[in-house]
Motif scaffolding. Structure first.
Motif, PDB file in Angstrom:
ATOM      1  N   LYS A  19     -42.238 -20.718 -40.573  1.00 29.79           N
ATOM      2  CA  LYS A  19     -43.052 -21.881 -40.464  1.00 29.79           C
ATOM      3  C   LYS A  19     -42.752 -22.497 -38.989  1.00 29.79           C
ATOM      4  CE  LYS A  19     -45.873 -25.330 -41.352  1.00 29.79           C
ATOM      5  NZ  LYS A  19     -47.383 -25.038 -41.225  1.00 29.79           N
ATOM      6  N   THR A  52     -38.571 -28.276 -45.508  1.00 24.72           N
ATOM      7  CA  THR A  52     -39.756 -27.410 -45.120  1.00 24.72           C
ATOM      8  C   THR A  52     -39.972 -26.552 -46.133  1.00 24.72           C
ATOM      9  OG1 THR A  52     -39.166 -27.713 -42.824  1.00 24.72           O
ATOM     10  CG2 THR A  52     -40.756 -25.953 -43.253  1.00 24.72           C
ATOM     11  N   ILE A  56     -43.182 -26.124 -48.616  1.00 23.79           N
ATOM     12  CA  ILE A  56     -43.979 -24.711 -48.730  1.00 23.79           C
ATOM     13  C   ILE A  56     -44.235 -24.470 -50.472  1.00 23.79           C
ATOM     14  CG2 ILE A  56     -43.755 -22.257 -48.470  1.00 23.79           C
ATOM     15  CD1 ILE A  56     -42.763 -23.045 -45.530  1.00 23.79           C
ATOM     16  N   TYR A  61     -47.632 -27.235 -47.187  1.00 19.39           N
ATOM     17  CA  TYR A  61     -47.698 -26.558 -45.997  1.00 19.39           C
ATOM     18  C   TYR A  61     -48.090 -25.313 -46.113  1.00 19.39           C
ATOM     19  CZ  TYR A  61     -44.337 -29.996 -43.729  1.00 19.39           C
ATOM     20  OH  TYR A  61     -43.831 -31.100 -43.078  1.00 19.39           O
ATOM     21  N   PHE A  63     -47.981 -21.328 -44.395  1.00 16.73           N
ATOM     22  CA  PHE A  63     -46.899 -20.436 -43.766  1.00 16.73           C
ATOM     23  C   PHE A  63     -47.091 -19.118 -43.809  1.00 16.73           C
ATOM     24  CE2 PHE A  63     -47.029 -20.127 -48.308  1.00 16.73           C
ATOM     25  CZ  PHE A  63     -46.502 -18.822 -48.542  1.00 16.73           C
TER      26      PHE A  63
END
Length: 245
Positions: A19, A52, A56, A61, A63
């Motif tokens: 990421k 993070t 994900i 997010y 990626f």
């Protein structure tokens, strides 16, 4: 992974995840897997990449890399995709509507209604009571969220995850705003969920909690995957040395 001679497919697995944010390589080839029936702790110093990874897994997010659910590639590009696959997150900042009732928060966006679109309040409160019972919260489903302590609001969030048939519940620093007896209560609830087959990803910097709860521990450092070990082989000193290198 061998288990009674059979190989166990992880419920959820990420392989070689990268990421990048502008100017930051937040995750560098990270792998992570969650086995059936485990509490898996995720540790690392601030900025190691834990939050993070959680985002994900939760579909927040995008990626680079592979995301598998029960061994099959999963197309998870939004939080609703993750929820549909049985993944729920209890963030540190709860995602609640303070002026709505406990029941309306648990079934937010999914209130039971008749063919004319009228909410079936009786059914809503009955269902809510069942989920509150599961988490051991004895409150009136009609009570507004703002009148609950932080610990009780967290229990409502967990009840909401269970109402969505979550197979995986991610807890992000869940004890940060709780006091002693509330923490004990949360631990008991985590163990109860585990015994019912819910898998927990437990993110915390409190290593004594991890010693008390986790089956396995994964360590991140500076966005890189350092390793995964059974808790039995890690004391606090070993965890710290892996975290700080």
């Amino acid at each position: 992974e061998q288990h009674n001679g059979m190989s166990v497919t992880p419920l959820l697995e990420l392989r070689d995840v990268h990421k990048k944010f502008p100017g930051v390589h937040a995750l560098k080839g990270v792998s992570f897997n969650l086995k059936p029936g485990e509490v898996h702790a995720l540790i690392g110093e601030n900025g190691a990449g834990k939050s993070t990874l959680i985002k994900i897994i939760a579909g927040v997010y995008d990626f680079e890399g592979t995301y598998l659910v029960e061994g099959q590639p999963a197309q998870i590009s939004s939080p609703s995709d993750a929820i549909a696959k049985g993944v729920a997150v209890i963030y540190q900042e709860f995602n609640i509507a303070q002026d709505l009732s406990i029941a309306e928060n648990i079934f937010f966006g999914a209130l039971p209604h008749d063919k004319f679109g009228r909410v079936r309040w009786k059914e809503l409160y009955r269902k809510t009571s069942e989920y509150l019972e599961q988490v051991g919260l004895h409150e009136d489903p009609r009570k507004k969220m703002r009148f609950l302590t932080v610990a009780k609001q967290q229990m409502v969030e967990i009840a909401k995850a269970l109402s969505r048939n979550a197979k995986v519940v991610i807890m992000d620093e869940p004890t940060s705003a709780l006091c002693g007896s509330e923490i004990e209560n949360l631990f008991a609830l985590v163990r109860k969920m585990k015994s019912r087959g819910v898998r927990i990803i437990y993110v915390s910097h409190k290593l004594e909690e991890i010693r008390a709860l986790a089956d396995r521990v994964t360590v991140f450092r500076d966005g890189a995957y350092i390793g995964t070990d059974p808790i039995a082989v890690l004391d606090e000193k070993a965890m710290i040395s892996k975290m700080v290198g």
